[in-house]
Design a protein around this motif. Sequence first.
Motif, PDB file in Angstrom:
ATOM      1  N   UNK A  95       0.848  -1.198   0.000  1.00 32.79           N
ATOM      2  CA  UNK A  95       0.000   0.000   0.000  1.00 32.79           C
ATOM      3  C   UNK A  95       0.881   1.245   0.000  1.00 32.79           C
ATOM      4  N   UNK A  96       0.436   2.312  -0.642  1.00 30.63           N
ATOM      5  CA  UNK A  96       1.285   3.475  -0.892  1.00 30.63           C
ATOM      6  C   UNK A  96       1.344   4.482   0.254  1.00 30.63           C
ATOM      7  N   UNK A  97       0.580   4.262   1.306  1.00 30.09           N
ATOM      8  CA  UNK A  97       0.517   5.212   2.413  1.00 30.09           C
ATOM      9  C   UNK A  97       1.603   4.912   3.444  1.00 30.09           C
ATOM     10  N   UNK A  98       2.799   5.404   3.169  1.00 33.34           N
ATOM     11  CA  UNK A  98       3.920   5.314   4.098  1.00 33.34           C
ATOM     12  C   UNK A  98       4.840   6.495   3.843  1.00 33.34           C
ATOM     13  N   UNK A  99       5.646   6.833   4.820  1.00 29.45           N
ATOM     14  CA  UNK A  99       6.499   8.007   4.691  1.00 29.45           C
ATOM     15  C   UNK A  99       7.884   7.757   5.277  1.00 29.45           C
ATOM     16  N   UNK A 100       8.799   8.604   4.881  1.00 33.18           N
ATOM     17  CA  UNK A 100      10.073   8.787   5.580  1.00 33.18           C
ATOM     18  C   UNK A 100      10.038  10.176   6.201  1.00 33.18           C
ATOM     19  N   UNK A 101      10.314  10.252   7.493  1.00 28.58           N
ATOM     20  CA  UNK A 101      10.074  11.490   8.226  1.00 28.58           C
ATOM     21  C   UNK A 101      11.284  11.868   9.077  1.00 28.58           C
ATOM     22  N   UNK A 102      11.609  13.151   9.069  1.00 23.19           N
ATOM     23  CA  UNK A 102      12.722  13.685   9.864  1.00 23.19           C
ATOM     24  C   UNK A 102      12.278  14.988  10.511  1.00 23.19           C
ATOM     25  N   UNK A 103      12.577  15.134  11.803  1.00 26.60           N
ATOM     26  CA  UNK A 103      12.312  16.388  12.502  1.00 26.60           C
ATOM     27  C   UNK A 103      13.571  16.840  13.225  1.00 26.60           C
ATOM     28  N   UNK A 104      13.793  18.138  13.253  1.00 25.01           N
ATOM     29  CA  UNK A 104      14.899  18.731  13.999  1.00 25.01           C
ATOM     30  C   UNK A 104      14.341  19.415  15.239  1.00 25.01           C
ATOM     31  N   UNK A 105      14.919  19.076  16.390  1.00 23.21           N
ATOM     32  CA  UNK A 105      14.432  19.580  17.673  1.00 23.21           C
ATOM     33  C   UNK A 105      15.557  20.311  18.384  1.00 23.21           C
ATOM     34  N   UNK A 106      15.240  21.477  18.950  1.00 24.56           N
ATOM     35  CA  UNK A 106      16.212  22.236  19.738  1.00 24.56           C
ATOM     36  C   UNK A 106      15.598  22.547  21.091  1.00 24.56           C
ATOM     37  N   UNK A 107      16.248  22.081  22.167  1.00 19.54           N
ATOM     38  CA  UNK A 107      15.758  22.303  23.532  1.00 19.54           C
ATOM     39  C   UNK A 107      14.287  21.950  23.649  1.00 19.54           C
ATOM     40  N   UNK A 108      13.938  20.781  23.102  1.00 20.81           N
ATOM     41  CA  UNK A 108      12.587  20.210  23.191  1.00 20.81           C
ATOM     42  C   UNK A 108      11.560  20.951  22.342  1.00 20.81           C
TER      43      UNK A 108
END
Length: 261
Positions: A95-108
């Motif tokens: 199924x095509x509903x999938x992702x690659x995900x990245x987030x950048x966090x600074x001091x929460x």
Amino acid sequence: MTRYDTAFRAAVEGAEVAQRLFRTELDVETKSSKMDFVTRADTETQRRVIERIRDDYPDATIVGEEEDELKSVPEDGNAWVIDPIDGTTNFVRGAQLWTTTVAAVRDDETVAAATVAPALGDTYAADSDDATLNGERISVSGRTDLDQFIVAPVLRYGSERDREFGELLRELILRFGDLRRFGCAQVTLGMVACGTLDAAVSTQPNPNPWDTIAGVHLVERAGGTVTDVEGSPWEPGCEGIVASNGTRHDEVVGRVARAVR
């Protein structure tokens, strides 16, 4: 190179690895349950994402779903939160509903996020100010009639809590216009951010940071509201998640709360 640029490039390059392996013959293993899958696509994608991040930030702190990376976000300093394939069950089943995900966090605090759904041809991204879909600025829906809201449950809890999940589904279908379940939290939150959905909810305690942080940032930068199931400001590790377009958020929280009483 800004953290937004790095997050975006890392998600895109990781998604390219995953897309090459999508709908190919892969050995599939399970982790905590028979429906908790992992393949070499997960590990190879995560490694590529980390390589890209560390090209720009050699001492980067990584929080990632796979292998031996950290599993929670440090309260201080910079960190990168990675989900190499969110929606692995969809990925494994073709199924095509999938992702690659990245987030950048600074001091929460999240400062940048990118969610790439290559099989759909969609890339969601957000910096500290705006959210975009395929380069175009997006915003949450303006819908106000809860009887017309389309709401999506996210983050199935595991077989030991199926009864609770069933109660949530019952409340959603009774108290809102309609519901959808996509099996991919990050793309679901992206749909709230761009107005395709009006809300996404879960009563799962302590949701994983890689399932939520990037999508929460997208919704908030697109003008939406995100809280826990009690209506308090959302943060990693809180009780559940309620993400909405914000027009009737307190009432959405109230209707979801009925499912956990």
